[in-house]
Design an enzyme around this catalytic site. Structure first.
Site, short mmCIF file in Angstrom:
data_model
loop_
_atom_site.label_atom_id
_atom_site.label_comp_id
_atom_site.label_asym_id
_atom_site.label_seq_id
_atom_site.Cartn_x
_atom_site.Cartn_y
_atom_site.Cartn_z
N HIS A 188 -3.19 -4.85 4.83
CA HIS A 188 -4.56 -5.34 4.69
C HIS A 188 -4.62 -6.54 3.75
O HIS A 188 -3.91 -6.60 2.74
CB HIS A 188 -5.51 -4.22 4.26
CG HIS A 188 -5.45 -3.83 2.82
ND1 HIS A 188 -6.20 -4.47 1.84
CD2 HIS A 188 -4.79 -2.84 2.17
CE1 HIS A 188 -5.97 -3.89 0.67
NE2 HIS A 188 -5.12 -2.90 0.85
N ASP A 190 -2.73 -6.03 -4.62
CA ASP A 190 -3.25 -5.06 -3.66
C ASP A 190 -4.21 -5.79 -2.73
O ASP A 190 -5.35 -6.04 -3.10
CB ASP A 190 -3.96 -3.92 -4.39
CG ASP A 190 -4.55 -2.88 -3.46
OD1 ASP A 190 -4.20 -2.89 -2.26
OD2 ASP A 190 -5.36 -2.07 -3.93
N GLU A 192 -10.00 -2.84 4.57
CA GLU A 192 -9.33 -1.60 4.18
C GLU A 192 -9.98 -0.99 2.96
O GLU A 192 -10.11 0.24 2.84
CB GLU A 192 -7.85 -1.87 3.91
CG GLU A 192 -6.99 -0.63 3.69
CD GLU A 192 -6.91 -0.18 2.24
OE1 GLU A 192 -6.33 0.89 1.98
OE2 GLU A 192 -7.43 -0.90 1.34
N GLU A 193 -10.40 -1.85 2.02
CA GLU A 193 -10.92 -1.37 0.74
C GLU A 193 -12.27 -0.68 0.86
O GLU A 193 -12.75 -0.08 -0.10
CB GLU A 193 -11.02 -2.54 -0.25
CG GLU A 193 -9.68 -3.16 -0.64
CD GLU A 193 -8.83 -2.27 -1.52
OE1 GLU A 193 -9.25 -1.12 -1.80
OE2 GLU A 193 -7.74 -2.70 -1.92
N ASP A 226 1.58 -1.22 2.12
CA ASP A 226 0.51 -1.27 1.13
C ASP A 226 1.13 -1.11 -0.26
O ASP A 226 2.33 -0.82 -0.39
CB ASP A 226 -0.54 -0.19 1.37
CG ASP A 226 -1.93 -0.57 0.88
OD1 ASP A 226 -2.04 -1.35 -0.10
OD2 ASP A 226 -2.92 -0.09 1.46
N HIS A 241 -6.25 -2.12 -8.92
CA HIS A 241 -7.69 -2.38 -8.93
C HIS A 241 -8.15 -2.93 -10.28
O HIS A 241 -9.24 -2.60 -10.76
CB HIS A 241 -8.47 -1.13 -8.52
CG HIS A 241 -8.43 -0.88 -7.05
ND1 HIS A 241 -9.47 -0.28 -6.37
CD2 HIS A 241 -7.50 -1.16 -6.11
CE1 HIS A 241 -9.17 -0.20 -5.08
NE2 HIS A 241 -7.96 -0.72 -4.91
#
Length: 348
Positions: free
Chosen positions: A64, A174, A204-205, A227, A315
């Protein structure tokens, strides 16, 4: 440093692309992918797919390309912007950050401020922060803000990518580091026995949405998802809580909250890694979903496995990976795909 194109990784991680608005990243990926595949297409979800090979067995390799960010939901009378989160944020890390607001007429720099602690009451100091409490200060008066910014404009973190010791650190590793690994694999693989679809997926998130739609369209015979994963190998965590450790090699996913990987697939990944002497470790992720789950079931039962890049500080604007792990991930992707001829039986 491992043998890969560092400058491309920097370009990918420093570019901006929140869920549903991955346009800038998609163009970077398209430019890098086109010379190494037979055909490239995109869809109405924004997924970009580069396909190589003409076998009748289809393998999809998704990674992603969206990053967590925000959308402007309200412009206050004082010119401060209120935000709606796109993806999972820890509000504790949002104070005192620089951001970029992406408007129709260009990008504007902004700040998420933090008032001096000695001006706060005891209750205010002890209050648990929330994303809804965050406001963006553009350094402009309210009239100028109203002229330049609209509800629906997007906000991303302003952070460069840099080497820190043996690490690479930046705002959107990410999952741009996996997109990068996918591109490196496409560059190295020539004339595969199967048809490989390298897929840069979207949204995706916010729920694996691009991958779920793509699974219906492609209906693959095999999924090898890419990922990042948690590396809590820092003070404050017991050994069993670390999930993975930086520098110990590519992560072979056994489970996350969206998927239990096909054990014949992850055992073949392990065999390939051992045969090719590629450093690797096993990932049991207690929380957090990935495109692996998004593609495992959407077009019927599909054998699915995943390779993960161990990442500290996920994140946050300082996500960090070990350069050797990135090299191991690329090597394992290539070795697995080059040895896939479509005859492996992944039924259980």
């Amino acid at each position: 440093m491992s043998d890969f194109e560092y400058d491309l990784l920097v370009d990918l991680t420093e570019e901006r692309g929140v869920p549903g608005y991955e346009d800038r990243v998609r163009e970077l990926v398209r430019e890098a992918l086109e010379p190494h595949v037979d055909r490239v297409r995109s869809d109405a979800m924004g997924n970009l797919v580069g396909s190589v090979g003409d076998g009748d067995y289809d393998v999809v390799v998704p990674a992603h390309m969206d990053e967590i960010g925000f959308m402007v939901k309200h412009i206050g009378d004082d010119g401060f912007l209120e935000l709606d989160a796109l993806g999972g944020w820890d509000p504790r890390i949002l104070r005192a950050q620089r951001v970029t607001v992406h408007t129709e007429n260009g990008d504007l720099p902004g700040l998420i401020g933090s008032v001096p602690p000695h001006t706060l009451s005891e209750a205010e100091r002890e209050k648990t922060p929330d994303v809804e409490d965050v406001n963006v200060d553009l350094g402009l008066d309210a009239e100028d803000v109203e002229e330049h910014v609209a509800v629906g404009d997007l906000v991303t973190m302003d952070q460069s990518t840099a080497r820190v010791g043996e690490f690479i650190s930046g705002k959107s590793l990410d999952n741009r580091v996996s997109v990068f690994a996918m591109l490196e694999a496409a560059r190295r693989i020539d004339d595969p026995d199967v048809t490989i679809h390298f897929a840069a997926t979207t949204q995706e998130e916010v729920g694996l949405r691009g991958a779920e739609a793509l699974g219906v369209d492609l209906d693959p015979d095999l999924v090898l998802a890419l990922d990042t994963t948690v590396a809590n190998d820092v003070p404050g965590f017991e050994a069993g809580e670390r999930v993975t450790e930086l520098g110990d090699g590519a992560g072979i996913k056994l489970k996350d909250s969206s998927v239990i990987t096909n054990h014949k697939v992850h055992r073949r990944l392990r065999t390939v890694a051992r045969t090719e002497d590629i450093d690797h470790q096993f990932e049991v992720l207690p929380a957090g979903g990935t495109d692996t789950g998004g593609l495992q079931r959407t077009s019927g039962a599909t054998p699915a496995g995943a390779i993960s890049v161990p990442t500290r500080y996920l994140h946050t604007p300082t996500e960090s990976v070990h350069e050797d792990d990135v090299g191991d991930v690329i090597d394992l992707i290539v070795a697995f795909l080059e040895s896939e001829d479509g005859t492996n039986d992944y039924t259980l």
